[in-house]
Design a protein around this motif. Structure first.
Motif, mmCIF file in Angstrom:
data_model
loop_
_atom_site.group_PDB
_atom_site.id
_atom_site.type_symbol
_atom_site.label_atom_id
_atom_site.label_comp_id
_atom_site.label_asym_id
_atom_site.label_seq_id
_atom_site.Cartn_x
_atom_site.Cartn_y
_atom_site.Cartn_z
ATOM 1 N N MET A 125 14.417 15.812 47.991
ATOM 2 C CA MET A 125 13.732 15.408 46.760
ATOM 3 C C MET A 125 14.534 14.350 46.001
ATOM 4 S SD MET A 125 12.330 19.128 45.469
ATOM 5 C CE MET A 125 11.818 18.505 43.876
ATOM 6 N N LEU A 126 15.845 14.543 45.908
ATOM 7 C CA LEU A 126 16.703 13.578 45.229
ATOM 8 C C LEU A 126 16.642 12.221 45.921
ATOM 9 C CD1 LEU A 126 18.882 12.794 43.150
ATOM 10 C CD2 LEU A 126 20.578 13.749 44.747
ATOM 11 N N TYR A 127 16.684 12.239 47.229
ATOM 12 C CA TYR A 127 16.608 11.012 48.017
ATOM 13 C C TYR A 127 15.298 10.279 47.724
ATOM 14 C CZ TYR A 127 16.648 7.989 52.141
ATOM 15 O OH TYR A 127 16.624 6.905 52.983
ATOM 16 N N GLN A 128 14.186 11.009 47.775
ATOM 17 C CA GLN A 128 12.876 10.400 47.554
ATOM 18 C C GLN A 128 12.752 9.851 46.132
ATOM 19 O OE1 GLN A 128 10.436 9.686 49.714
ATOM 20 N NE2 GLN A 128 9.439 8.639 48.016
ATOM 21 N N GLU A 129 13.185 10.626 45.141
ATOM 22 C CA GLU A 129 13.089 10.171 43.757
ATOM 23 C C GLU A 129 13.988 8.967 43.498
ATOM 24 O OE1 GLU A 129 13.392 13.321 40.848
ATOM 25 O OE2 GLU A 129 12.051 14.599 42.031
ATOM 26 N N SER A 130 15.142 8.918 44.144
ATOM 27 C CA SER A 130 16.039 7.769 44.001
ATOM 28 C C SER A 130 15.420 6.512 44.595
ATOM 29 C CB SER A 130 17.388 8.057 44.658
ATOM 30 O OG SER A 130 18.046 9.109 43.985
ATOM 31 N N ILE A 131 14.758 6.653 45.730
ATOM 32 C CA ILE A 131 14.063 5.517 46.342
ATOM 33 C C ILE A 131 12.946 5.028 45.415
ATOM 34 C CG2 ILE A 131 12.477 4.858 48.203
ATOM 35 C CD1 ILE A 131 14.259 6.452 50.101
ATOM 36 N N ARG B 94 12.814 5.203 42.217
ATOM 37 C CA ARG B 94 13.383 4.557 41.026
ATOM 38 C C ARG B 94 14.114 3.254 41.335
ATOM 39 N NH1 ARG B 94 14.535 7.697 36.201
ATOM 40 N NH2 ARG B 94 13.447 9.670 36.365
ATOM 41 N N HIS B 95 14.811 3.222 42.486
ATOM 42 C CA HIS B 95 15.724 2.108 42.760
ATOM 43 C C HIS B 95 15.382 1.307 44.015
ATOM 44 C CE1 HIS B 95 18.134 3.812 39.577
ATOM 45 N NE2 HIS B 95 18.149 4.968 40.205
ATOM 46 N N GLY B 96 14.421 1.775 44.795
ATOM 47 C CA GLY B 96 13.998 1.042 45.978
ATOM 48 C C GLY B 96 14.750 1.377 47.246
ATOM 49 N N ALA B 97 15.941 1.943 47.132
ATOM 50 C CA ALA B 97 16.748 2.278 48.315
ATOM 51 C C ALA B 97 17.896 3.193 47.919
ATOM 52 C CB ALA B 97 17.300 1.022 48.966
ATOM 53 N N VAL B 98 18.428 3.873 48.906
ATOM 54 C CA VAL B 98 19.657 4.657 48.742
ATOM 55 C C VAL B 98 20.622 4.122 49.785
ATOM 56 C CG1 VAL B 98 20.731 6.927 48.919
ATOM 57 C CG2 VAL B 98 18.462 6.701 47.885
ATOM 58 N N ALA C 164 25.687 10.133 50.750
ATOM 59 C CA ALA C 164 26.823 11.004 50.443
ATOM 60 C C ALA C 164 27.379 10.690 49.051
ATOM 61 C CB ALA C 164 27.913 10.868 51.504
ATOM 62 N N SER C 165 27.490 9.426 48.722
ATOM 63 C CA SER C 165 27.986 9.048 47.392
ATOM 64 C C SER C 165 27.000 9.463 46.309
ATOM 65 C CB SER C 165 28.236 7.540 47.320
ATOM 66 O OG SER C 165 29.336 7.198 48.128
ATOM 67 N N LEU C 166 25.714 9.290 46.563
ATOM 68 C CA LEU C 166 24.701 9.736 45.604
ATOM 69 C C LEU C 166 24.852 11.229 45.337
ATOM 70 C CD1 LEU C 166 22.104 9.471 43.893
ATOM 71 C CD2 LEU C 166 20.814 9.756 46.037
ATOM 72 N N LEU C 167 25.095 12.003 46.376
ATOM 73 C CA LEU C 167 25.244 13.450 46.217
ATOM 74 C C LEU C 167 26.498 13.795 45.433
ATOM 75 C CD1 LEU C 167 24.071 14.583 49.747
ATOM 76 C CD2 LEU C 167 22.805 14.746 47.591
ATOM 77 N N ARG C 168 27.601 13.124 45.710
ATOM 78 C CA ARG C 168 28.838 13.381 44.963
ATOM 79 C C ARG C 168 28.658 13.069 43.474
ATOM 80 N NH1 ARG C 168 30.982 10.804 49.646
ATOM 81 N NH2 ARG C 168 32.070 12.296 50.960
#
Length: 89
Positions: free
Chosen positions: A56-62, A64-68, A72-76
């Motif tokens: 869910m975090l991955y999808q919501e970040s995409i 909002r920002h277009g890409a991840v 691993a850094s996003l999770l930290r």
């Protein structure tokens, strides 16, 4: 000066790899055990699995920002944000 930080158990910063499915693709994540513990706290608070939270975090970040560029850094950083906001149980 660094006693608080230096006295941490090495087990907390030992890296563990786990495989999860993100958007239908199995990916392997290597994170410190303490990061995995915080992710478990966040997921438990949301009443979902760690894999579901990450997906869910991955999808919501995409959205909002277009890409991840670095999951691993996003999770930290998400774990740090969670802890800084004092939202842990």
């Amino acid at each position: 000066m660094c006693e608080l930080y230096a006295s941490q158990s090495p087990d907390l910063y030992l890296v563990s790899k786990k495989s999860i499915r993100v958007q239908g693709v199995v990916t392997s994540l290597a994170l410190e055990n303490k990061v995995w513990q915080v992710l478990e706290q966040i997921a438990a608070q949301e009443q979902i699995s760690v894999a579901k939270f990450i997906s869910m975090l991955y999808q919501e970040s995409i959205e909002r920002h277009g890409a991840v560029s670095n999951l691993a850094s996003l999770l930290r950083i998400s774990c740090l944000t969670y802890l800084e906001n004092g939202t842990q149980n």
